[in-house]
Design a protein around this motif. Structure first.
Motif, PDB file in Angstrom:
ATOM      1  N   MET A 102     -19.230 -45.177  -7.701  1.00 41.90           N
ATOM      2  CA  MET A 102     -19.280 -45.368  -9.149  1.00 41.90           C
ATOM      3  C   MET A 102     -20.699 -45.275  -9.701  1.00 41.90           C
ATOM      4  O   MET A 102     -20.888 -44.843 -10.842  1.00 41.90           O
ATOM      5  CB  MET A 102     -18.658 -46.716  -9.518  1.00 41.90           C
ATOM      6  N   SER A 144     -17.141 -43.308 -17.048  1.00 47.62           N
ATOM      7  CA  SER A 144     -15.932 -43.805 -16.402  1.00 47.62           C
ATOM      8  C   SER A 144     -14.812 -42.776 -16.417  1.00 47.62           C
ATOM      9  O   SER A 144     -13.991 -42.722 -15.485  1.00 47.62           O
ATOM     10  CB  SER A 144     -15.470 -45.094 -17.076  1.00 47.62           C
ATOM     11  N   ALA A 176     -12.685 -41.609 -13.227  1.00 46.76           N
ATOM     12  CA  ALA A 176     -11.228 -41.758 -13.188  1.00 46.76           C
ATOM     13  C   ALA A 176     -10.553 -40.464 -12.772  1.00 46.76           C
ATOM     14  O   ALA A 176      -9.622 -40.470 -11.962  1.00 46.76           O
ATOM     15  CB  ALA A 176     -10.713 -42.215 -14.556  1.00 46.76           C
ATOM     16  N   CYS A 201     -13.473 -46.309  -3.044  1.00 44.62           N
ATOM     17  CA  CYS A 201     -14.537 -46.315  -4.046  1.00 44.62           C
ATOM     18  C   CYS A 201     -15.575 -47.375  -3.711  1.00 44.62           C
ATOM     19  O   CYS A 201     -15.230 -48.495  -3.335  1.00 44.62           O
ATOM     20  CB  CYS A 201     -13.983 -46.620  -5.435  1.00 44.62           C
ATOM     21  N   ALA A 239     -17.709 -49.689  -5.641  1.00 47.35           N
ATOM     22  CA  ALA A 239     -17.524 -50.100  -7.028  1.00 47.35           C
ATOM     23  C   ALA A 239     -18.828 -50.341  -7.785  1.00 47.35           C
ATOM     24  O   ALA A 239     -18.820 -50.404  -9.010  1.00 47.35           O
ATOM     25  CB  ALA A 239     -16.665 -51.357  -7.078  1.00 47.35           C
ATOM     26  N   SER A 271     -13.251 -56.276 -13.934  1.00 40.79           N
ATOM     27  CA  SER A 271     -13.639 -54.905 -13.576  1.00 40.79           C
ATOM     28  C   SER A 271     -12.476 -54.142 -12.955  1.00 40.79           C
ATOM     29  O   SER A 271     -12.278 -52.952 -13.229  1.00 40.79           O
ATOM     30  CB  SER A 271     -14.825 -54.936 -12.609  1.00 40.79           C
ATOM     31  N   ASN A 320     -10.110 -53.182 -15.709  1.00 42.77           N
ATOM     32  CA  ASN A 320     -10.658 -52.074 -16.496  1.00 42.77           C
ATOM     33  C   ASN A 320     -10.519 -50.746 -15.749  1.00 42.77           C
ATOM     34  O   ASN A 320     -10.241 -49.705 -16.364  1.00 42.77           O
ATOM     35  CB  ASN A 320     -12.126 -52.331 -16.831  1.00 42.77           C
ATOM     36  N   LEU A 321     -10.724 -50.777 -14.432  1.00 41.06           N
ATOM     37  CA  LEU A 321     -10.543 -49.554 -13.649  1.00 41.06           C
ATOM     38  C   LEU A 321      -9.091 -49.094 -13.722  1.00 41.06           C
ATOM     39  O   LEU A 321      -8.808 -47.901 -13.925  1.00 41.06           O
ATOM     40  CB  LEU A 321     -10.944 -49.790 -12.199  1.00 41.06           C
ATOM     41  N   SER A 363      -8.454 -47.404 -16.908  1.00 42.91           N
ATOM     42  CA  SER A 363      -9.061 -46.074 -16.988  1.00 42.91           C
ATOM     43  C   SER A 363      -8.260 -45.026 -16.222  1.00 42.91           C
ATOM     44  O   SER A 363      -8.330 -43.828 -16.534  1.00 42.91           O
ATOM     45  CB  SER A 363     -10.501 -46.121 -16.469  1.00 42.91           C
TER      46      SER A 363
END
Length: 346
Positions: A56, A62, A66, A81, A83, A156, A159-160, A163
């Motif tokens: 990331m 973002s 994604a 990932c 992060a 977080s 939110n990922l 996305s």
């Protein structure tokens, strides 16, 4: 008795949940496959830790990240990932989680969910097989136990998931409408863990339980690549990501990806398509991770009734011969032969 729930919804004295959960890709089939040797590792941690598909910190925005994650999910069913969480947050999250574990704040995983006994037994024996106790990182828990680090990590992760939502729907046809609170799990002691699918749905499996995407985030700053020990990490079995595996045995024979419980490693995988297993632990070290599931809430709510309907179909077939009874549990001829061989070895 464990594995049984009152049968008020089914009109019987009890419902044998463990029997109900059997299919070619769930229940006894997975347990039988797990007793066989796993496939060879296709990829595992290196000298510096896990090998990431997406970092990331290297992504300019973002949306681009994604799209990359979804493309990897389409190709492999799983994406690793890095992060890019700050070290201070990772340390806080681990210390908070360790405190919850050692203080006895972990509780039965389905506690206070207002679930029926049937629902509780279904989810305990399907999704939470390895987590008899856990800590849900809800807004209330964050405030009550001062879980600032775990709260930030949970936010977080959410939110990922947000996305990824539209891109996964567009590219893979997989859709959900909510994410559950993150669940803090602890893997420790001399233990082996269940080989399973989070949503063993499909022609060879059970009714759809609504779970679409599984996220697992490790928060262990003490993991050391030099030891070669990956207990509490994750083995993922790389079958064709375009659909569920055809059987537990075929999943077990597929290429295996091992993920170390390395802090700041986030694993995203398709819940209906990727069989997985927590790596065996030894000793008293504590290995923590946060799980989050993206779900279709309507399908989740319909799942128990669909399982009862499946049971009624099975009861209608009670007069079949013994071989047909075994096939109804999801074992094909090859798997029956393997089951017999394993029984002779026991």
């Amino acid at each position: 008795e464990q594995g049984k729930a009152p049968g008020a919804l089914g009109g019987e004295d009890y419902i044998d949940v463990l029997q109900l959960l059997n299919s070619k890709i769930s229940g006894d089939s997975m347990a039988t496959a797990a007793r066989s040797a796993p496939s060879s590792l296709e990829k595992g941690p290196g000298a510096s830790g896990n090998t990431f598909d997406v970092r990331m910190a290297e992504e300019p925005e973002s949306g681009i990240a994604a799209r990359k994650i979804v493309q990897v999910l389409k190709e492999k069913g799983v994406c690793l990932c890095e992060a890019n969480a700050p070290q201070s947050i990772l340390m806080s999250a681990f210390e908070e989680g360790d405190r919850l574990w050692r203080s006895g704040a972990f509780a039965p995983t389905m506690q206070d969910m207002e679930a029926s006994e049937l629902e509780e037994e279904l989810w305990k024996n399907m999704l939470y097989q390895d987590e008899a106790k856990a800590a849900w990182i809800s807004e209330a828990a964050i405030g009550e136990f001062s879980l600032d680090g775990l709260g930030l990590v949970t936010e977080s992760m959410r939110n990922l998931a947000l996305s990824l939502q539209s891109e996964i729907g567009r590219k893979l046809g997989i859709r959900w409408n909510t994410t559950w609170d993150s669940m803090l799990a602890c893997y420790t002691g001399d233990r082996t863990y269940a080989f399973h699918l989070d949503n063993p749905q499909g022609d060879h499996g059970l009714p759809d339980n609504g779970v679409r995407l599984s996220l697992c985030y490790f928060i262990n700053p003490h993991w050391d690549p030099e030891t070669g020990y990956n207990g509490g990490g994750l083995d993922l079995y790389l079958t064709d990501p375009s659909g569920p595996p055809s059987s537990a045995a075929s999943a077990r024979r597929s290429h295996r990806l091992r993920v170390a419980p390395h802090a700041d490693t986030l694993v995203a995988f398709l819940s209906q398509r990727v069989a997985h297993q927590v790596v065996e632990t030894k000793g008293d070290d504590v290995w923590l991770c946060l799980w989050m599931w993206c779900v279709d809430e309507q399908i989740v709510s319909e799942f128990p009734q669909k399982m009862l309907e499946r049971r009624e179909v099975a009861l209608d077939d009670d007069d079949d011969d013994d071989h047909d009874d075994v096939v109804s549990l999801g074992l094909d001829d090859d798997e029956l032969d393997r089951t017999s061989e394993l029984s002779e070895c026991d």
